[in-house]
Scaffold this motif. Structure first.
Motif, PDB file in Angstrom:
ATOM      1  N   LEU A  66     -65.596 -38.732  88.509  1.00 62.61           N
ATOM      2  CA  LEU A  66     -64.733 -39.377  87.882  1.00 62.61           C
ATOM      3  C   LEU A  66     -63.895 -38.117  87.472  1.00 62.61           C
ATOM      4  N   VAL A  67     -64.366 -37.108  86.770  1.00 66.07           N
ATOM      5  CA  VAL A  67     -63.944 -35.923  86.127  1.00 66.07           C
ATOM      6  C   VAL A  67     -63.459 -35.089  87.314  1.00 66.07           C
ATOM      7  N   PRO A  68     -62.322 -34.494  87.530  1.00 66.33           N
ATOM      8  CA  PRO A  68     -61.770 -33.644  88.628  1.00 66.33           C
ATOM      9  C   PRO A  68     -62.610 -32.318  88.416  1.00 66.33           C
ATOM     10  N   ARG A  69     -63.011 -31.489  89.329  1.00 63.88           N
ATOM     11  CA  ARG A  69     -63.562 -30.444  89.418  1.00 63.88           C
ATOM     12  C   ARG A  69     -62.875 -29.296  88.878  1.00 63.88           C
ATOM     13  N   TYR A  70     -61.661 -29.366  89.343  1.00 63.66           N
ATOM     14  CA  TYR A  70     -60.538 -28.279  89.052  1.00 63.66           C
ATOM     15  C   TYR A  70     -59.631 -28.743  88.288  1.00 63.66           C
ATOM     16  N   LYS A  71     -59.393 -27.715  87.092  1.00 58.73           N
ATOM     17  CA  LYS A  71     -58.473 -28.335  86.118  1.00 58.73           C
ATOM     18  C   LYS A  71     -57.272 -27.184  86.049  1.00 58.73           C
ATOM     19  N   ASN A  72     -56.104 -27.781  86.259  1.00 55.47           N
ATOM     20  CA  ASN A  72     -54.872 -26.939  86.397  1.00 55.47           C
ATOM     21  C   ASN A  72     -54.203 -26.588  85.040  1.00 55.47           C
ATOM     22  N   ILE A  73     -53.784 -25.514  84.422  1.00 52.82           N
ATOM     23  CA  ILE A  73     -53.422 -25.276  83.275  1.00 52.82           C
ATOM     24  C   ILE A  73     -51.939 -24.454  83.424  1.00 52.82           C
ATOM     25  N   ASP A  74     -50.945 -24.930  83.044  1.00 58.18           N
ATOM     26  CA  ASP A  74     -49.645 -24.401  82.843  1.00 58.18           C
ATOM     27  C   ASP A  74     -49.128 -24.140  81.455  1.00 58.18           C
ATOM     28  N   HIS A  75     -49.134 -22.752  81.085  1.00 56.93           N
ATOM     29  CA  HIS A  75     -48.698 -22.522  79.770  1.00 56.93           C
ATOM     30  C   HIS A  75     -47.692 -21.779  79.742  1.00 56.93           C
ATOM     31  N   LYS A  76     -46.727 -22.070  78.853  1.00 61.63           N
ATOM     32  CA  LYS A  76     -45.436 -21.420  78.555  1.00 61.63           C
ATOM     33  C   LYS A  76     -45.805 -20.400  77.478  1.00 61.63           C
ATOM     34  N   ILE A  77     -45.493 -19.211  77.683  1.00 59.70           N
ATOM     35  CA  ILE A  77     -45.744 -18.144  76.819  1.00 59.70           C
ATOM     36  C   ILE A  77     -44.722 -18.268  75.523  1.00 59.70           C
ATOM     37  N   SER A  78     -45.256 -18.427  74.347  1.00 57.02           N
ATOM     38  CA  SER A  78     -44.310 -18.444  73.218  1.00 57.02           C
ATOM     39  C   SER A  78     -44.374 -16.858  72.612  1.00 57.02           C
ATOM     40  N   SER A  79     -42.985 -16.716  71.670  1.00 54.16           N
ATOM     41  CA  SER A  79     -42.814 -15.575  71.081  1.00 54.16           C
ATOM     42  C   SER A  79     -44.162 -15.051  70.325  1.00 54.16           C
ATOM     43  N   GLY A  80     -44.631 -13.774  70.339  1.00 57.68           N
ATOM     44  CA  GLY A  80     -45.682 -13.361  69.455  1.00 57.68           C
ATOM     45  C   GLY A  80     -47.037 -13.735  69.848  1.00 57.68           C
ATOM     46  N   GLU A  81     -47.349 -14.502  70.895  1.00 62.02           N
ATOM     47  CA  GLU A  81     -48.498 -14.775  71.346  1.00 62.02           C
ATOM     48  C   GLU A  81     -49.105 -13.545  72.245  1.00 62.02           C
ATOM     49  N   THR A  82     -50.616 -13.477  72.171  1.00 59.94           N
ATOM     50  CA  THR A  82     -51.052 -12.484  72.839  1.00 59.94           C
ATOM     51  C   THR A  82     -51.902 -12.993  74.000  1.00 59.94           C
ATOM     52  N   PHE A  83     -52.318 -12.199  75.128  1.00 57.53           N
ATOM     53  CA  PHE A  83     -53.157 -12.671  76.158  1.00 57.53           C
ATOM     54  C   PHE A  83     -54.462 -13.186  75.761  1.00 57.53           C
ATOM     55  N   ASP A  84     -55.137 -12.418  74.740  1.00 55.42           N
ATOM     56  CA  ASP A  84     -56.518 -13.186  74.633  1.00 55.42           C
ATOM     57  C   ASP A  84     -56.462 -14.254  73.885  1.00 55.42           C
ATOM     58  N   LYS A  85     -55.388 -14.392  73.140  1.00 56.68           N
ATOM     59  CA  LYS A  85     -55.140 -15.679  72.215  1.00 56.68           C
ATOM     60  C   LYS A  85     -54.984 -16.917  73.214  1.00 56.68           C
ATOM     61  N   ILE A  86     -53.954 -16.513  74.216  1.00 52.53           N
ATOM     62  CA  ILE A  86     -53.670 -17.537  74.783  1.00 52.53           C
ATOM     63  C   ILE A  86     -55.131 -18.360  75.888  1.00 52.53           C
ATOM     64  N   LEU A  87     -55.842 -17.575  76.409  1.00 51.94           N
ATOM     65  CA  LEU A  87     -56.926 -17.760  77.270  1.00 51.94           C
ATOM     66  C   LEU A  87     -58.177 -18.181  76.329  1.00 51.94           C
ATOM     67  N   ASN A  88     -58.162 -17.618  75.067  1.00 49.20           N
ATOM     68  CA  ASN A  88     -59.108 -18.168  74.087  1.00 49.20           C
ATOM     69  C   ASN A  88     -59.050 -19.630  73.741  1.00 49.20           C
ATOM     70  N   ASN A  89     -57.393 -20.190  73.659  1.00 52.21           N
ATOM     71  CA  ASN A  89     -57.155 -21.598  73.480  1.00 52.21           C
ATOM     72  C   ASN A  89     -57.643 -22.523  74.412  1.00 52.21           C
ATOM     73  N   TYR A  90     -58.000 -22.036  75.591  1.00 50.74           N
ATOM     74  CA  TYR A  90     -58.692 -22.771  76.701  1.00 50.74           C
ATOM     75  C   TYR A  90     -60.025 -22.776  76.967  1.00 50.74           C
ATOM     76  N   SER A  91     -60.590 -22.153  76.011  1.00 53.18           N
ATOM     77  CA  SER A  91     -62.136 -21.925  75.803  1.00 53.18           C
ATOM     78  C   SER A  91     -62.547 -21.159  77.164  1.00 53.18           C
ATOM     79  N   ILE A  92     -61.763 -20.470  77.887  1.00 53.55           N
ATOM     80  CA  ILE A  92     -62.214 -19.640  78.764  1.00 53.55           C
ATOM     81  C   ILE A  92     -63.252 -18.363  78.506  1.00 53.55           C
ATOM     82  N   PRO A  93     -64.481 -18.460  79.057  1.00 58.00           N
ATOM     83  CA  PRO A  93     -65.591 -17.403  78.710  1.00 58.00           C
ATOM     84  C   PRO A  93     -64.739 -15.856  78.571  1.00 58.00           C
ATOM     85  N   ASN A  94     -65.653 -15.015  77.662  1.00 56.16           N
ATOM     86  CA  ASN A  94     -64.899 -13.894  77.526  1.00 56.16           C
ATOM     87  C   ASN A  94     -65.205 -12.864  78.777  1.00 56.16           C
TER      88      ASN A  94
END
Length: 432
Positions: A66-94
């Protein structure tokens, strides 16, 4: 025996209600006992089923599907955001983040993120949130794609270039409420409207000079992909703002060293300073003596106040060097620009400064430097604007400003030819 039976029947008839209640009580007790016995049996069977290892495996398999194996994320970059902050927000491993950074850093500075562009990520949720695909926008037309090779677990990189086609757009309309709303209704891009207001800002006060049923025409360049999607807009090559029946046509001249918009006589619209550094604002307090709204006594108001909604962009009225960009006491957040040896301008009560604006940097005329606020001694959101000429504060609304250059000689001849071409192109687009 017969007597006894008849007697009993008589007693029952005399006490029919009591007899009925007694029978009902017997039936209820019997039914409850039967239900409890069956309930115990059902509960026992249910527990056996739940604890059955084959049943548990079947349920897990169903929910995994029932839970899809693959999850697609579309993230629009906001002013002041950093690369690490964006990926950490989606709980992606370091570990995954470091792999991506290492792969991208070889040809692009990932700290230079452009706002409003989209990062696209595909995550394998069944495999410790591993990234299977990562699309990183270098610009609107160039992207870097990373695809995980399942054999060696490494990312393979390729660059995607979108081919763009230039197209000329022509729009015209009658202003019924505001220029901005009319243009938006005609599907003119907001940044084109801002540029249109900027080039006319040297000679037109958009709050007081525009009347209902005035007309405008605009012809500008856009760049589309093969599917017709607009990726970016370019120059306004022709514009006309017809005020009270009078045309004010402007033509774009792109000769190096003389780029800009000129009227039909080859005179540049650019002046030392724009008439107003903010569009769509209301003049709320003019230059001169007035009763201060906070201090409560009469004092000289050495500037012009423009009331506008909180967050409205404020432009540099002329090119120059920022000599102040900080808290200014009663003026709140303020900016001071030195344009040349003669002119300086001051902008006060700002909500905040635009990105990158600080003391010591140079800005261009029409560049956004901050946003309308109500900081310092202020009763509501507005811009307090001052013009200083040779060290003296003057009324910006009555200031006679020197005009820009006028094309002469060979440049004027080239301009006249280009002007004819633009007029012909406009006619063709109107005819369709």
């Amino acid at each position: 025996m017969i007597f006894s039976s008849n007697k009993i029947i008589k007693i029952i008839k005399k006490n029919i209600e009591i007899t009925f209640l007694f029978l009902l009580l017997l039936i209820t007790i019997s039914s409850t006992n039967i239900y409890n016995e069956k309930k115990v049996l059902i509960d026992e069977n249910y527990k056996n089923l739940i604890n059955n290892i084959y049943f548990q495996k079947s349920i897990n398999e169903i929910f995994d599907n029932l839970v899809p194996r693959y999850k697609n994320i579309d993230h629009k970059i906001s002013s002041g955001e950093t690369f690490d902050k964006i990926l950490n927000n989606y709980s992606i491993p370091n570990e995954e983040i470091n792999q991506i950074k290492k792969k991208l850093n070889s040809d692009y500075n990932i700290n230079n993120l452009q706002p409003n562009l989209e990062i696209k990520i595909t995550i394998d949720q069944s495999n410790n949130k591993k990234i299977t695909s990562f699309l990183f926008p270098v610009s609107r037309t160039e992207k870097i794609q990373l695809i995980r090779n399942l054999d060696n677990n490494l990312f393979e990189k390729k660059t995607i270039i979108t081919n763009l086609n230039k197209k000329i757009i022509f729009k015209e309309g009658k202003i019924t409420q505001s220029l901005y709303k009319t243009a938006i209704d005609l599907k003119v891009q907001p940044n084109v409207i801002i540029e249109f207001a900027r080039i006319y800002g040297f000679q037109v006060d958009f709050q007081r000079d525009i009347r209902k049923n005035d007309n405008f025409q605009i012809m500008y360049e856009v760049f589309e992909d093969d599917e017709g999607k607009v990726f970016e807009t370019s120059n306004i090559i022709f514009a006309d703002l017809k005020l009270s029946g009078k045309n004010n046509a402007l033509y774009y001249f792109e000769k190096k060293g003389s780029e800009g918009h000129y009227d039909e006589n080859g005179k540049s619209v650019e002046k030392a300073l724009m008439k107003t550094p903010i569009n769509g604002a209301r003049l709320s307090s003019a230059f001169g003596m007035r009763k201060h709204p906070i201090d409560g006594f009469n004092k000289m108001h050495r500037g012009t106040d423009f009331a506008a909604p909180m967050g409205t962009p404020i432009m540099a009225s002329g090119s120059g060097l920022i000599t102040r960009a900080r808290w200014c006491g009663g003026g709140g957040n303020c900016i001071k620009i030195k344009h040349n040896s003669t002119y300086e301008t001051i902008y006060a009560h700002m909500k905040n400064f635009a990105r990158g604006i600080k003391e010591g940097i140079r800005v261009k005329q029409g560049q956004i430097i901050g946003y309308v606020g109500s900081t310092g001694k202020s009763t509501g959101p507005h811009l307090h604007y001052e013009v200083v000429v040779n060290g003296k504060k003057v009324n910006s609304q009555k200031l006679k400003l020197p005009s820009g250059k006028t094309l002469k000689g060979k440049e004027r001849e080239i301009f006249e030819v280009e002007k004819i071409k633009l007029d012909v192109l406009k006619s063709e687009l109107i005819i369709g």
